[in-house]
Every structure is written in C-alpha cells, then in structure tokens.
Design a protein around this motif. Structure first.
Motif, PDB file in Angstrom:
ATOM      1  N   ARG A 100       4.032  -0.568   5.887  1.00 33.03           N
ATOM      2  CA  ARG A 100       3.624   0.837   5.872  1.00 33.03           C
ATOM      3  C   ARG A 100       4.808   1.738   5.588  1.00 33.03           C
ATOM      4  O   ARG A 100       4.699   2.723   4.859  1.00 33.03           O
ATOM      5  CB  ARG A 100       2.952   1.213   7.192  1.00 33.03           C
ATOM      6  N   HIS A 101       5.970   1.416   6.181  1.00 32.04           N
ATOM      7  CA  HIS A 101       7.154   2.251   6.008  1.00 32.04           C
ATOM      8  C   HIS A 101       7.588   2.277   4.550  1.00 32.04           C
ATOM      9  O   HIS A 101       7.840   3.355   3.980  1.00 32.04           O
ATOM     10  CB  HIS A 101       8.281   1.716   6.894  1.00 32.04           C
ATOM     11  N   ASP A 102       7.645   1.106   3.949  1.00 31.60           N
ATOM     12  CA  ASP A 102       8.131   1.026   2.565  1.00 31.60           C
ATOM     13  C   ASP A 102       7.116   1.585   1.573  1.00 31.60           C
ATOM     14  O   ASP A 102       7.502   2.149   0.542  1.00 31.60           O
ATOM     15  CB  ASP A 102       8.471  -0.421   2.219  1.00 31.60           C
ATOM     16  N   LEU A 103       5.825   1.459   1.864  1.00 36.49           N
ATOM     17  CA  LEU A 103       4.828   2.026   0.964  1.00 36.49           C
ATOM     18  C   LEU A 103       4.813   3.554   1.052  1.00 36.49           C
ATOM     19  O   LEU A 103       4.685   4.234   0.019  1.00 36.49           O
ATOM     20  CB  LEU A 103       3.444   1.457   1.276  1.00 36.49           C
ATOM     21  N   ILE A 104       4.977   4.105   2.245  1.00 37.53           N
ATOM     22  CA  ILE A 104       5.118   5.556   2.370  1.00 37.53           C
ATOM     23  C   ILE A 104       6.353   6.022   1.599  1.00 37.53           C
ATOM     24  O   ILE A 104       6.303   7.009   0.851  1.00 37.53           O
ATOM     25  CB  ILE A 104       5.193   5.985   3.842  1.00 37.53           C
ATOM     26  N   ASP A 105       7.458   5.303   1.743  1.00 40.97           N
ATOM     27  CA  ASP A 105       8.673   5.643   0.989  1.00 40.97           C
ATOM     28  C   ASP A 105       8.419   5.599  -0.518  1.00 40.97           C
ATOM     29  O   ASP A 105       8.889   6.461  -1.274  1.00 40.97           O
ATOM     30  CB  ASP A 105       9.797   4.666   1.341  1.00 40.97           C
ATOM     31  N   HIS A 106       7.702   4.594  -0.954  1.00 39.03           N
ATOM     32  CA  HIS A 106       7.403   4.430  -2.382  1.00 39.03           C
ATOM     33  C   HIS A 106       6.650   5.647  -2.913  1.00 39.03           C
ATOM     34  O   HIS A 106       7.017   6.205  -3.966  1.00 39.03           O
ATOM     35  CB  HIS A 106       6.573   3.157  -2.562  1.00 39.03           C
ATOM     36  N   CYS A 107       5.634   6.074  -2.187  1.00 36.30           N
ATOM     37  CA  CYS A 107       4.835   7.232  -2.609  1.00 36.30           C
ATOM     38  C   CYS A 107       5.657   8.515  -2.560  1.00 36.30           C
ATOM     39  O   CYS A 107       5.568   9.367  -3.464  1.00 36.30           O
ATOM     40  CB  CYS A 107       3.602   7.368  -1.723  1.00 36.30           C
ATOM     41  N   LEU A 108       6.456   8.652  -1.517  1.00 37.20           N
ATOM     42  CA  LEU A 108       7.275   9.852  -1.367  1.00 37.20           C
ATOM     43  C   LEU A 108       8.321   9.930  -2.473  1.00 37.20           C
ATOM     44  O   LEU A 108       8.539  11.005  -3.065  1.00 37.20           O
ATOM     45  CB  LEU A 108       7.938   9.851   0.012  1.00 37.20           C
ATOM     46  N   THR A 109       8.955   8.825  -2.765  1.00 36.31           N
ATOM     47  CA  THR A 109       9.971   8.798  -3.814  1.00 36.31           C
ATOM     48  C   THR A 109       9.380   9.173  -5.171  1.00 36.31           C
ATOM     49  O   THR A 109       9.977   9.938  -5.936  1.00 36.31           O
ATOM     50  CB  THR A 109      10.622   7.405  -3.888  1.00 36.31           C
ATOM     51  N   GLN A 110       8.207   8.638  -5.474  1.00 42.40           N
ATOM     52  CA  GLN A 110       7.547   8.986  -6.733  1.00 42.40           C
ATOM     53  C   GLN A 110       7.294  10.491  -6.829  1.00 42.40           C
ATOM     54  O   GLN A 110       7.514  11.099  -7.881  1.00 42.40           O
ATOM     55  CB  GLN A 110       6.230   8.234  -6.859  1.00 42.40           C
ATOM     56  N   ALA A 111       6.830  11.092  -5.737  1.00 45.22           N
ATOM     57  CA  ALA A 111       6.516  12.516  -5.747  1.00 45.22           C
ATOM     58  C   ALA A 111       7.773  13.367  -5.914  1.00 45.22           C
ATOM     59  O   ALA A 111       7.757  14.383  -6.620  1.00 45.22           O
ATOM     60  CB  ALA A 111       5.786  12.895  -4.453  1.00 45.22           C
TER      61      ALA A 111
ATOM     62  N   PRO B 216       8.674  -5.661  -1.783  1.00 46.54           N
ATOM     63  CA  PRO B 216       8.729  -6.973  -1.123  1.00 46.54           C
ATOM     64  C   PRO B 216       8.074  -7.018   0.254  1.00 46.54           C
ATOM     65  O   PRO B 216       7.421  -8.008   0.600  1.00 46.54           O
ATOM     66  CB  PRO B 216      10.243  -7.244  -1.037  1.00 46.54           C
ATOM     67  N   ALA B 217       8.211  -5.957   1.046  1.00 49.74           N
ATOM     68  CA  ALA B 217       7.633  -5.960   2.397  1.00 49.74           C
ATOM     69  C   ALA B 217       6.118  -6.064   2.364  1.00 49.74           C
ATOM     70  O   ALA B 217       5.500  -6.501   3.347  1.00 49.74           O
ATOM     71  CB  ALA B 217       8.058  -4.700   3.150  1.00 49.74           C
ATOM     72  N   CYS B 218       5.501  -5.687   1.264  1.00 47.76           N
ATOM     73  CA  CYS B 218       4.041  -5.721   1.162  1.00 47.76           C
ATOM     74  C   CYS B 218       3.512  -7.122   0.871  1.00 47.76           C
ATOM     75  O   CYS B 218       2.295  -7.314   0.757  1.00 47.76           O
ATOM     76  CB  CYS B 218       3.572  -4.735   0.098  1.00 47.76           C
ATOM     77  N   GLN B 219       4.411  -8.096   0.749  1.00 46.79           N
ATOM     78  CA  GLN B 219       4.002  -9.483   0.568  1.00 46.79           C
ATOM     79  C   GLN B 219       3.754 -10.184   1.892  1.00 46.79           C
ATOM     80  O   GLN B 219       3.208 -11.299   1.924  1.00 46.79           O
ATOM     81  CB  GLN B 219       5.079 -10.243  -0.212  1.00 46.79           C
ATOM     82  N   ALA B 220       4.113  -9.567   3.006  1.00 47.50           N
ATOM     83  CA  ALA B 220       4.027 -10.210   4.320  1.00 47.50           C
ATOM     84  C   ALA B 220       2.584 -10.476   4.721  1.00 47.50           C
ATOM     85  O   ALA B 220       1.662  -9.755   4.333  1.00 47.50           O
ATOM     86  CB  ALA B 220       4.703  -9.334   5.373  1.00 47.50           C
ATOM     87  N   ARG B 221       2.384 -11.491   5.540  1.00 49.56           N
ATOM     88  CA  ARG B 221       1.048 -11.915   5.939  1.00 49.56           C
ATOM     89  C   ARG B 221       0.276 -10.799   6.633  1.00 49.56           C
ATOM     90  O   ARG B 221      -0.931 -10.652   6.453  1.00 49.56           O
ATOM     91  CB  ARG B 221       1.152 -13.130   6.871  1.00 49.56           C
ATOM     92  N   GLY B 222       0.968  -9.988   7.438  1.00 44.05           N
ATOM     93  CA  GLY B 222       0.287  -8.945   8.195  1.00 44.05           C
ATOM     94  C   GLY B 222       0.233  -7.592   7.503  1.00 44.05           C
ATOM     95  O   GLY B 222      -0.201  -6.606   8.112  1.00 44.05           O
ATOM     96  N   ALA B 223       0.636  -7.522   6.231  1.00 52.71           N
ATOM     97  CA  ALA B 223       0.668  -6.232   5.541  1.00 52.71           C
ATOM     98  C   ALA B 223      -0.714  -5.609   5.423  1.00 52.71           C
ATOM     99  O   ALA B 223      -0.862  -4.389   5.413  1.00 52.71           O
ATOM    100  CB  ALA B 223       1.288  -6.389   4.152  1.00 52.71           C
ATOM    101  N   GLY B 224      -1.747  -6.433   5.362  1.00 53.73           N
ATOM    102  CA  GLY B 224      -3.097  -5.918   5.190  1.00 53.73           C
ATOM    103  C   GLY B 224      -3.729  -5.359   6.449  1.00 53.73           C
ATOM    104  O   GLY B 224      -4.868  -4.875   6.394  1.00 53.73           O
ATOM    105  N   LEU B 225      -3.015  -5.394   7.570  1.00 55.31           N
ATOM    106  CA  LEU B 225      -3.565  -4.835   8.812  1.00 55.31           C
ATOM    107  C   LEU B 225      -3.531  -3.314   8.829  1.00 55.31           C
ATOM    108  O   LEU B 225      -4.127  -2.692   9.703  1.00 55.31           O
ATOM    109  CB  LEU B 225      -2.787  -5.367  10.016  1.00 55.31           C
ATOM    110  N   VAL B 226      -2.832  -2.717   7.884  1.00 57.87           N
ATOM    111  CA  VAL B 226      -2.658  -1.261   7.869  1.00 57.87           C
ATOM    112  C   VAL B 226      -3.000  -0.724   6.484  1.00 57.87           C
ATOM    113  O   VAL B 226      -2.952  -1.459   5.489  1.00 57.87           O
ATOM    114  CB  VAL B 226      -1.205  -0.894   8.271  1.00 57.87           C
TER     115      VAL B 226
END
Length: 283
Positions: free
Chosen positions: A66-77, A264-274
């Motif tokens: 979640r942290h890295d995906l929020i960063d990804h979206c924020l950086t793009q904006a 890379p962090a979104c490849q983790a087994r538990g990434a889909g919980l959020v």
C-alpha cells in the motif's frame, strides 16, 4: 485505546509496527526511529516468519504494497505538474514527507498533519530538517471539521496552493466508523472543489477480500491492540461506489497486484489484502 507514548503523544501499536516496517525496509529516515517500534516488530517477528514458512501472508506484505503504490500514484501526479502541495493526514511516523521534500525540494510544499500532540512531537523529531526546508511543515489538524483553522480547508487557506493538492491518508480509515469516514470524504471533496486537479490517495480493506481465516485472526488481533473493532466499511467496490454517490468524488480502486511489474512490493503474497483508493473531483 491501548497505546504507548512518544513524548506527550499517544501512538497506537499498529502505527508503531508500521513505522518499524518502513525502517526495516529502507523507506524511512533515522530521525523517526523509536525503541517501542523496534520492540513490537521483534515481538511479532516469529509469527510473521512462521506465516512465511507455511506460505502465508505477513503484515509487511500489505503494509509495503500500500505504501509503495500510494507513492507511485503521488509521484506520477507530481511529475505531471498536476500537484504543487501535499497534505498527509494522520502522518504520525510516516517518512513520506521527508522523502518527498528531499526529492523535489522547493518544487513541492509538503504538509504533515496530525493531532496536536503528535504534530508537536514530530516537529521536534524533525526539527533540523524543518529548519532547513521552508516548504516542509508539520501542523495540527482536526480532519473531521469542515471549517476552522485546524480543518483541512483552514490549513490549506494558510498555504495558498497555486496548483492541485494531493491529500493522503495511510492506515487511517479502518480506525473509524463509516459515518466518520464519509464525513472525512465530504471535507476532502470540498477541498478538491476549491483546488482543481486535486487528488486523494488512501488505502482501504474490503470485507470481501478479508474473509479468510488468516485475515480474520489479524483483524481480531488488531482490534485487541486498539481496544475496539477494526472497521471494514464496505463488502466490495460496488458498495463503496454506492456510498460515494452523494459525494463529489470519483473513485478508482487499485489492486496492488496489478502493479507487480512496476512495484516490487506488490508482488508479495499478502499484497492483495488491501486496495488503494485514488479519488478525484467528479466532472
């Protein structure tokens, strides 16, 4: 609520644990290290390791996703020129403000906001950084108020953004009941209307994605820590979108697993919980 103290500020065990996850995975800064975070992380390490051995998820999986995906979206904006100011609500021990000010310098104004005691304590921890960066601020906020000096609108009125505003909440929504969350979103929609091109980024857990035994046990453990129920406000995306119908926000729901090639962090087994929510003002 069961909590520990950081100076005069109360801080929940979940926030402490998350802060140490950021430290352990090179997302944070030295000023935000705290002994209680290390102690809690160490205490839960055997359970997380055991889950890994049996092929299960860990808390680190979805916390980093979640942290890295929020960063990804924020950086793009920001890189697109859409955003000139960021307000991170309930910033706590989040390192995001420090990292983004280091990266963008005077091109970006970053405002970290939290309850008064926590805001003061974080300002103390970051004293040297704040004194050298006039575009990095830590302020008190009452995010559930629609007006006043410490409301979201009141804070932004002081800083007078010249471009779009990004509002970020991470790890916050599940502490509050559904009416409180909808109040927060109404306030964010009002700010978005005042500052065109604004976006809101947050994480959210859907009940329908967290009904397996491991997730239920985690929710109960988290509820014990915070001395109350962990709120899963919506069964699924359709229910979320229905609740947003009266609010002037368009919501895109992002599954971290869809970004595993980029993050890379979104490849983790538990990434889909959020899920990560990306909201903009409705056209």
């Amino acid at each position: 609520m069961f909590s520990l103290r950081l100076g005069s500020a109360r801080i929940s065990p979940t926030a402490l644990y998350t802060a140490q996850v950021w430290q352990e995975n090179q997302r944070s800064v030295p000023e935000l290290q705290y002994w209680a975070s290390r102690a809690l992380y160490s205490a839960l390490w055997p359970a997380m390791r055991t889950s890994q051995w049996f092929g299960g998820p860990t808390l680190t999986d979805f916390l980093l996703a979640r942290h890295d995906l929020i960063d990804h979206c924020l950086t793009q904006a920001i890189d697109s020129g859409q955003i000139s100011h960021v307000v991170e609500i309930a910033a706590g021990l989040s390192p995001r403000g420090c990292r983004y000010v280091d990266r963008y310098g005077s091109k970006l104004t970053y405002i970290e906001a939290d309850l008064p005691a926590m805001a003061q304590q974080k300002a103390n921890l970051l004293k040297d950084r704040l004194s050298h960066n006039s575009n990095h601020h830590v302020v008190p906020i009452d995010a559930f108020q629609s007006q006043g000096d410490e409301s979201l609108a009141g804070i932004l009125a002081r800083f007078k953004p010249t471009g779009g505003v990004a509002i970020v909440t991470e790890g916050l929504l599940n502490y509050f009941d559904r009416p409180s969350v909808l109040t927060l979103w109404h306030n964010i929609a009002a700010v978005a209307a005042a500052y065109p091109n604004s976006i809101y980024l947050s994480d959210l857990h859907f009940a329908g994605h967290n009904n397996d035994l491991a997730s239920q046990l985690f929710a109960k453990a988290l509820g014990y820590f915070v001395q109350g129920r962990v709120h899963l406000h919506f069964q699924n995306e359709a229910e979320l979108q229905q609740a947003l119908a009266p609010i002037a926000l368009h919501c895109e729901v992002l599954d971290p697993r869809s970004f595993k090639q980029e993050i890379p962090a979104c490849q983790a087994r538990g990434a889909g919980l959020v899920r990560v929510l990306k909201m903009t003002l409705k056209a």
